[in-house]
Design a protein around this motif. Structure first.
Motif, PDB file in Angstrom:
ATOM      1  N   ASP A 115       0.824  -1.213   0.000  1.00  0.00           N
ATOM      2  CA  ASP A 115       0.000   0.000   0.000  1.00  0.00           C
ATOM      3  C   ASP A 115       0.857   1.262   0.000  1.00  0.00           C
ATOM      4  OD1 ASP A 115      -2.359  -1.505   0.133  1.00  0.00           O
ATOM      5  OD2 ASP A 115      -2.235  -1.589   2.328  1.00  0.00           O
ATOM      6  N   GLY A 116       2.160   1.125   0.047  1.00  0.00           N
ATOM      7  CA  GLY A 116       3.047   2.275   0.069  1.00  0.00           C
ATOM      8  C   GLY A 116       3.688   2.502   1.406  1.00  0.00           C
ATOM      9  N   GLY A 117       3.145   1.886   2.464  1.00  0.00           N
ATOM     10  CA  GLY A 117       3.714   2.048   3.793  1.00  0.00           C
ATOM     11  C   GLY A 117       3.840   3.509   4.175  1.00  0.00           C
ATOM     12  N   LEU A 118       4.811   3.799   5.000  1.00  0.00           N
ATOM     13  CA  LEU A 118       5.004   5.174   5.448  1.00  0.00           C
ATOM     14  C   LEU A 118       5.642   6.062   4.388  1.00  0.00           C
ATOM     15  CD1 LEU A 118       6.195   4.628   9.129  1.00  0.00           C
ATOM     16  CD2 LEU A 118       3.989   5.489   8.344  1.00  0.00           C
ATOM     17  N   ASP A 119       6.122   5.466   3.310  1.00  0.00           N
ATOM     18  CA  ASP A 119       6.745   6.268   2.258  1.00  0.00           C
ATOM     19  C   ASP A 119       5.770   6.735   1.187  1.00  0.00           C
ATOM     20  OD1 ASP A 119       9.321   6.229   3.385  1.00  0.00           O
ATOM     21  OD2 ASP A 119       9.579   4.181   2.677  1.00  0.00           O
ATOM     22  N   GLN A 120       4.492   6.358   1.313  1.00  0.00           N
ATOM     23  CA  GLN A 120       3.516   6.831   0.328  1.00  0.00           C
ATOM     24  C   GLN A 120       3.270   8.325   0.501  1.00  0.00           C
ATOM     25  OE1 GLN A 120      -0.587   5.557   0.903  1.00  0.00           O
ATOM     26  NE2 GLN A 120       0.027   4.801   2.933  1.00  0.00           N
TER      27      GLN A 120
END
Length: 70
Positions: free
Chosen positions: A5-10
């Motif tokens: 889902d992109g994690g914290l880097d989305q």
């Protein structure tokens, strides 16, 4: 949230005035920093009011039970 889902880097849906978008990681770090800063300010205010420093209550102190906060 998974890495898929992109994690914290989305990127978040907020943007800076110059059009740059921040990562969720940056937003979470900023929130943690602001929370810590305001908690520290609240400690300073409390210490100036009650004259006590530190985190532990004074000896013999006990919480009042029952009744609503006023």
């Amino acid at each position: 949230m998974s890495d898929a889902d992109g994690g914290l880097d989305q990127l978040v849906y907020l943007s800076c005035p110059d059009g740059r978008r921040l990562s969720l990681r940056r937003l979470v770090c900023d929130l943690i920093e602001e929370y810590g800063r305001h908690t520290g300010h609240a400690d300073l205010l409390r210490e100036s009011v009650d004259g006590l420093v530190g985190e532990d209550p004074p000896g013999g102190w006990s919480a009042r039970s029952g009744g609503a906060l006023r």
